[in-house]
Design an enzyme around this catalytic site. Structure first.
Site, short mmCIF file in Angstrom:
data_model
loop_
_atom_site.label_atom_id
_atom_site.label_comp_id
_atom_site.label_asym_id
_atom_site.label_seq_id
_atom_site.Cartn_x
_atom_site.Cartn_y
_atom_site.Cartn_z
N ARG A 164 -1.63 65.04 -19.74
CA ARG A 164 -1.51 65.90 -19.40
C ARG A 164 -2.32 66.94 -18.82
NH1 ARG A 164 -4.05 68.97 -22.04
NH2 ARG A 164 -3.73 69.46 -24.02
N ASP A 221 2.13 69.17 -25.35
CA ASP A 221 1.93 68.08 -25.40
C ASP A 221 3.17 66.98 -24.56
OD1 ASP A 221 -0.37 69.15 -25.18
OD2 ASP A 221 -1.15 68.01 -26.61
N HIS A 272 -3.40 76.82 -26.90
CA HIS A 272 -3.09 77.19 -28.48
C HIS A 272 -2.69 78.41 -28.61
CE1 HIS A 272 -6.61 75.48 -30.15
NE2 HIS A 272 -7.19 75.37 -29.03
N SER A 282 -4.90 64.90 -23.40
CA SER A 282 -3.36 64.72 -24.71
C SER A 282 -3.29 63.39 -24.55
CB SER A 282 -2.47 65.25 -23.03
OG SER A 282 -1.76 65.26 -24.24
N SER A 283 -4.73 62.68 -24.55
CA SER A 283 -4.43 60.69 -24.90
C SER A 283 -3.84 60.18 -26.17
CB SER A 283 -6.25 60.38 -25.28
OG SER A 283 -6.52 61.35 -25.92
N ASN A 333 -12.48 65.10 -31.35
CA ASN A 333 -11.25 64.97 -31.78
C ASN A 333 -10.67 65.71 -32.94
OD1 ASN A 333 -9.09 63.57 -33.77
ND2 ASN A 333 -10.72 61.35 -33.59
#
Ligand code: NG1
Length: 462
Positions: A41, A195, A48, A150-151, A238
């Site tokens: 997405r 997500d 946030h 959004s992986s 990450n």
């Protein structure tokens, strides 16, 4: 709410399914029974603020996680990835072994899928259905990892959907979204539900206003001439490997509690900023003013003094060890949240009221959002700020950081007439700044994007 659709792939999609099926067969020795597709997405505005309970405005993108799945009789789960840089793994298919694996500190790509399986099994158990003994899965992801698209959540959602579908449990999409958000917290990040919600609730052709508590997705029809372009800063972050995301979650929670206490509300029951707004019955504008008056930068001892609690009690309240944290920037964080929540509403209003300067107004909101993320939420970095500036210099009406930040991608707004020129101008700039040669495929770094379809199951018909 309706279920995840079961579809037959079109010609282009079929080619990919076939390639993944052949990888699956060569690793697992049989053909897959079905495929899961979960999109990434891009968030247009509302960054946030999901974990403070405020609505956000994302859309699904074309890039996705595709998973081939087959049930097997022997206990255990075998997960492979079509990209050989991601290692294969074999584990027991049981929540206990999953939790054991998730407890380890190492960062492994398949852990997100395992988070999804863990909560998926929970759903199966709750439904009273028997869960199957084993599963084979092969994964093919096209979402750039750790880039704010959004992986990780697509992988989590795939896990939930793979196991529930394999167990013939066809749940409503909002239930799958909520359980997936819960699942991702097993990795240690205290994220919101944006997500997973868009992954399951997205529809082709429309962005969505995602509201929480209760979860709802409302169509946001984008102006006919709007074109959104994603540009990659090539800086990766990450969020499971750092505590800056969770620190923001804690700061927002503490801001909510302190405002509640200062305004005489029952602060222990207040968890998030939208709760305190509801209890005080104020507008977002009034809440932003309250935040700037009632809050400041505090250290742990100051917070304990205001809330009249010990550090141990405070740690228990916010569910982390507060001694690990130095200064809490409560005013800036809360101000961002209230103002960004107001920008989301305005963004939706501008989209719904056709007018001559829609694009310009949406662009201004995106620029204001980025400034706030940069200056109040401190979640941008120099390279991303530079990319936003380059997008604006190249003619974008607006541009902002998208996703959690500290790297990742920028979303820029342009028009149908200007999109090609914009992509070319920005592409030329990126080539120079990043020092990229002619061999670099710029389409992986800067590309137009349109609202895509949410999660689906595909049955092989080849
Ligand atoms: P990404 O960009 O996928 O790391 C994270 C959170 C969202 C939201 C955004 C910031 C998760 C799974 N995702 O997204 O819920 O808070 O940051 O708007 O934690």
């Amino acid at each position: 709410m309706d279920k995840v659709p079961i579809l037959v792939a079109g010609d282009a999609g079929k080619m990919r399914l076939k390639k993944l099926a052949s990888h699956f067969e060569s690793h697992h020795g049989e053909k897959p029974e079905f495929f899961i597709r979960v999109p990434g997405r891009v968030n247009l505005i509302g960054e946030h603020i999901d974990y403070s309970g405020y609505a956000v405005c994302p859309m699904a993108i074309e890039q996705d996680m595709l998973v081939a799945v087959g049930r097997r009789k022997e206990n255990g789960i075998s997960i492979t990835n079509i990209d050989s840089k991601y290692e294969n793994v074999d584990i027991d298919l049981s929540p206990a072994s999953f939790r054991e694996l998730l407890k380890k500190d190492d960062i492994k790509w398949y852990k997100y899928f395992v988070c999804g399986l863990t909560e998926g099994i929970e759903l199966v158990a709750k439904s009273g259905q028997e869960h199957i003994s084993g599963l084979n899965a092969s994964i093919w992801g096209t979402i750039p990892p750790a880039a704010g698209l959004s992986s990780s959540s697509a992988l989590v959602c795939s896990g939930v959907l793979a196991i529930t579908h394999a167990d013939k449990l066809h749940l409503a999409r909002d239930v799958l979204a909520t359980q997936s958000a819960k699942a991702e917290r097993l990795i240690g990040t205290e994220g919101g539900g944006m997500d997973h919600a868009i992954a399951f609730l997205a529809q082709k052709g429309t962005a969505k206003l995602i509201e929480f508590n209760p979860l709802r997705a409302i169509d946001v029809t984008l102006p006919w001439d709007a074109v959104f372009v994603i540009a990659d800063s090539m800086k990766r972050h990450n969020k499971a490997a750092f505590n800056n995301y969770n620190t923001r979650v804690v700061e927002c929670k503490l801001a909510a509690k302190i405002i509640a206490k200062k305004y005489g509300a029952s602060w222990r029951d207040i968890e998030i900023l939208s709760d305190v707004q509801r209890i005080l019955g104020k507008t977002l504008k009034e809440m932003a003013d309250i935040a700037s008056q009632a809050l400041s930068d505090c250290d742990v001892s100051e917070i304990c003094r205001i809330l009249e609690v010990s550090t141990t009690e405070l740690s228990a309240l916010v569910k982390i060890d507060v001694n690990d944290m130095r200064t809490f920037h409560l005013r800036k964080r809360a101000q961002h949240v209230f103002e960004e929540a107001a920008r989301v509403i305005e963004f939706q209003d501008v989209c719904s009221l056709e007018g001559s300067n829609q694009i310009q107004r949406l662009g201004e909101l995106m620029i204001a959002s980025h400034r706030s993320l940069r200056d109040l939420f401190d979640c941008s970095i120099t390279e991303v700020n530079h990319l936003v500036d380059m997008a604006l210099e190249s003619g974008a009406a607006g541009a902002r950081l998208t996703g959690a930040g500290w790297g990742g991608c920028v979303i820029a707004l342009t028009t149908k007439d200007e999109a090609d020129e914009f992509v070319k101008n920005l592409g030329d700039k990126l080539r120079k700044v990043y020092g990229l040669g002619d061999e670099c495929d710029m389409e992986t770094l800067i590309f137009k994007t349109e609202p895509g379809q949410g999660a689906a199951v595909y049955l092989p018909d080849f």
